[in-house]
Design a protein around this motif. Sequence first.
Motif, PDB file in Angstrom:
ATOM      1  N   VAL A 207       0.846  -1.201   0.000  1.00  0.00           N
ATOM      2  CA  VAL A 207       0.000   0.000   0.000  1.00  0.00           C
ATOM      3  C   VAL A 207       0.882   1.251   0.000  1.00  0.00           C
ATOM      4  CG1 VAL A 207      -1.704   1.321   1.298  1.00  0.00           C
ATOM      5  CG2 VAL A 207      -1.921  -1.168   1.150  1.00  0.00           C
ATOM      6  N   ALA A 208       1.937   1.241   0.811  1.00  0.00           N
ATOM      7  CA  ALA A 208       2.857   2.383   0.841  1.00  0.00           C
ATOM      8  C   ALA A 208       3.514   2.583  -0.512  1.00  0.00           C
ATOM      9  CB  ALA A 208       3.915   2.170   1.929  1.00  0.00           C
ATOM     10  N   LEU A 209       3.862   1.499  -1.192  1.00  0.00           N
ATOM     11  CA  LEU A 209       4.462   1.609  -2.525  1.00  0.00           C
ATOM     12  C   LEU A 209       3.514   2.301  -3.491  1.00  0.00           C
ATOM     13  CD1 LEU A 209       6.682   0.838  -4.635  1.00  0.00           C
ATOM     14  CD2 LEU A 209       5.403  -1.292  -4.977  1.00  0.00           C
ATOM     15  N   GLU A 210       2.238   1.922  -3.466  1.00  0.00           N
ATOM     16  CA  GLU A 210       1.274   2.522  -4.391  1.00  0.00           C
ATOM     17  C   GLU A 210       1.100   4.016  -4.109  1.00  0.00           C
ATOM     18  OE1 GLU A 210       0.321   0.968  -6.903  1.00  0.00           O
ATOM     19  OE2 GLU A 210       0.859  -1.081  -6.335  1.00  0.00           O
ATOM     20  N   VAL A 211       1.125   4.392  -2.844  1.00  0.00           N
ATOM     21  CA  VAL A 211       1.013   5.815  -2.509  1.00  0.00           C
ATOM     22  C   VAL A 211       2.276   6.558  -2.946  1.00  0.00           C
ATOM     23  CG1 VAL A 211       0.756   7.472  -0.633  1.00  0.00           C
ATOM     24  CG2 VAL A 211      -0.549   5.345  -0.593  1.00  0.00           C
ATOM     25  N   ALA A 212       3.444   5.963  -2.698  1.00  0.00           N
ATOM     26  CA  ALA A 212       4.702   6.611  -3.084  1.00  0.00           C
ATOM     27  C   ALA A 212       4.795   6.774  -4.597  1.00  0.00           C
ATOM     28  CB  ALA A 212       5.885   5.792  -2.576  1.00  0.00           C
ATOM     29  N   ASP A 213       4.198   5.856  -5.335  1.00  0.00           N
ATOM     30  CA  ASP A 213       4.258   5.936  -6.801  1.00  0.00           C
ATOM     31  C   ASP A 213       3.552   7.166  -7.345  1.00  0.00           C
ATOM     32  OD1 ASP A 213       5.867   3.807  -7.314  1.00  0.00           O
ATOM     33  OD2 ASP A 213       4.257   2.371  -7.689  1.00  0.00           O
ATOM     34  N   THR A 214       2.647   7.775  -6.579  1.00  0.00           N
ATOM     35  CA  THR A 214       2.003   9.002  -7.063  1.00  0.00           C
ATOM     36  C   THR A 214       3.030  10.117  -7.223  1.00  0.00           C
ATOM     37  OG1 THR A 214       1.471   9.667  -4.783  1.00  0.00           O
ATOM     38  CG2 THR A 214      -0.182   8.375  -5.971  1.00  0.00           C
ATOM     39  N   PHE A 215       3.988  10.181  -6.298  1.00  0.00           N
ATOM     40  CA  PHE A 215       5.056  11.173  -6.436  1.00  0.00           C
ATOM     41  C   PHE A 215       6.079  10.752  -7.477  1.00  0.00           C
ATOM     42  CE2 PHE A 215       9.381  12.469  -5.318  1.00  0.00           C
ATOM     43  CZ  PHE A 215       9.255  13.841  -5.411  1.00  0.00           C
TER      44      PHE A 215
END
Length: 890
Positions: A648-656
């Motif tokens: 989940v953290a990876l998917e959020v970080a991918d926005t940046f």
Amino acid sequence: MTERTNHGSPGPELQAPAASSEAARPAAGAPPAADDGSAASVAVPTSTARLGRWRQGAGTWQAILFAPIGDGQTRRRGSDAFRLGTALVVVFLCWLFTHANSNAEHGIATTLASPPNGLRWLVSAIWWITSFGVIVVIAALALIHRKWTAVRDIAISGTGAWLLCVLSALLFGSTGGRPPTTSLVHFDLSFPVARVAATVGVATAALPYLSRLLQRCIEVGIVLLAVASVVNGSGLPVAVLASLAVGWGVTAVVHLIFGSPLGLPSSAEVTVLLDDLQIAAEGITPVARQAWGVGRFTGRVGSAPVDVSVYGRDASDAQLLAKTGRFLFYRSSGPTLAFTRRQQVEHEAYLTLMAARAGARVPVVLAAGPAGPARDALLVTQPPAGDRLSSFAAYVPPPASEDSGADASGDRASEDTGSSAPPPAAPDDAVDGAPVVDDAAIDDVFTQVLRLRNAGIAHGALSTETVVVDGEGRAGLIDFRSALTVAPPDDLNRDTAAVLAAASVTVGPDRAVASAARVLPSDVLVQALPFLQRAALDPVASRTLRGKKSMLTSARAQGAATAGVETPKLIEPRRVSWVNLVLVVGTLIGGWALIGVLVNVGKSWSTITGAKWGWVAATFVLAQAAYPAIAATTVGSVTSTLPYGRTVALEVADTFVALAGGSMATLATRVRFFQQEGLSPTVAVSSGVLVSTASWIVKGALFLIALPLAIGQLHFHAESDTPSNGNAHLVWLIVIVVLVVGVAVGLLFAVPRWRRMATEKVRPKASEVWAHLKVLASRPRNLIEIFGGSALAQIFVALALGAALHAFGDRLGLATLLVVLTMASMLGGISPVPGGMGVVEAGMILGLTAAGISQPDAVAATFVQRLFTAYLPPIWGWFVLVWLRRREYL
């Protein structure tokens, strides 16, 4: 020797004038420095003393207002032809936009033309000062100081721009063919705006004659004029842009006809500047070939020759344009960008000193710093003894080698390696009286470059003009303006290739390659061969190789044969491709669409501020819920176990990551994450392809299910004659785009060659996805996670849009919301805009208004939903990315 800042205060000493340079010279084989003309005895005067000497002379204040004209030299620049072509394209595009009567232009114009009543006097004052006032001031300055060439240029440019606008009105109508509209009654609809065009023509024609201070003031004035013209109602945005292009283009024509001043100081002025640095020079003369932004002069201090580089008012602009051009067209963008003249001088002086420290035979730095009231930056060096390679007899290939090209060179190389024939010797006599270069001198040229390479320094501009050889066979390198420290391998290899090319031009490829083989390690020679081509070399070096392609081919073939490797494939240095070009055009389209959306948001701001904030909070929660759903898809795409929370953290970080680096950066982040979890990069790439494919499959399935339930609620038609309320034009544009894409896909599969290329690209990915799905078919849980997660993510995004509509008192069914979102995603996907930015928003607004939502509410709901799904997530995505890196999950 002391380096001084632009403000005249003493700066840190540049180390290595006398002692360090002398220490370095014996290693490089250079002659001793001159006793009296060295930098060791040079003291720099204070700012007060410097300016005092200038005040004693005439014309100090003129130097502050006007640029130096030197000896009155002018030049017809190729950049003016580029400016003319750009101006024509801009005017044509503006004319097309005028015919289209764009909603975005209407929104921008009506938004800007609504200043508070208390500021209208200021807008009118700016309009008059930056139009009529600029023309009067420039004309008065030129007449008072009898700058007759400037008077000629500004008169022709201003009058020509005005007459061109009048002619345009006669040919295309005063409005340029704009359809009649009642929403712009308070605007002057002229196309172009004659006063703006004339002002820009006068201003741009005068710029080459003015000092940098006045240049910046006038450029700011032109920007204010453009804005004030729209705010004052004197022109529409597209018409004002066309007017700027007309004035700019007419000036380019004038400069192409008459030329424009080089902006270089005269020899006498340079002598005074050197006296400002307490260097008594004699015989200062400009070199024959000058470059934009820097003036090159030669002279003598005592008995020693000196080179003087004067970085004038255009130095920063020249490097910025060169840097931008190299970034767009080449893999290497060249030396570090310097924003001031002082930084450029410091860079060249520092690299020269570092090269001397590495043992290379290079110039001795005597002084570096600003001088004179115009704060021109000077670099004074004592060059190594010798003449440029360009002054030596050039190699003349035998007729047979020109005819046979690479084959002949390959035969010669094989004969040399077989020792059946001796290598060609240097000619005994000079060609046209020019001296010749012996093998020892060429060997020393490669030795100097190898010393730089071992120190990690790339010269960046090696050619027959920057390599010198003296009568004792010792070589030296000059002009470090483009040099780099800690240079990447490609730049180091390009330097080696440039020297090999310069040696080939001077002594022929046979002797050049033989010399390189004697001096350079075999791997260094092999790595340089792919760069042995004109496009990879400095422009000066490239000009010397014009029409000598066979010479480069021969050098590559012989170099490969000498090193015992196959002739390498050329490295393509250009970086602009059709894909990049389409992305640039797409970005402009998306930017224009996004501006239109933001303008509509400004109009709907009162609607947004009246939102029900409970539903806005619900929009935020539903939008963020999509990331856990996407993470479930990622977890299900692999047979191994992935920690769900970290995913989940990876998917959020991918926005940046996607915003900062694009799809390639996202892929790299994904691969790194999978590697940290013990999985291979192949699994990471395969997972990404499967997740993307599953997402589009789910979107298509949901669209087909929802379409029959929502089709009756969607009505695409124009309900009003006003551009702001009609959707018909946008619908037709979408239909045209879809048809174009369809025709392109049809052609792709109709032409056998293209079909084979597409098959070669698509089939491996399709086979990979199918093989992966077959493996996961035995694991129903994974399939549920893949397709269930994708479906939930799409539903959460649709529910977020529904919550945004509730915030403004509207509602739509889930089926309609899914159709609207899928249509917007399809538009963003087929558009060349990165991320669909601007196009997705426009598609959502179109879909919502077609479903019966008022335009203000549709704009407001789209903005709120995209705020939480696209605009703000990269902010907290950055913090999550930092957290992942600190925990070493990436």
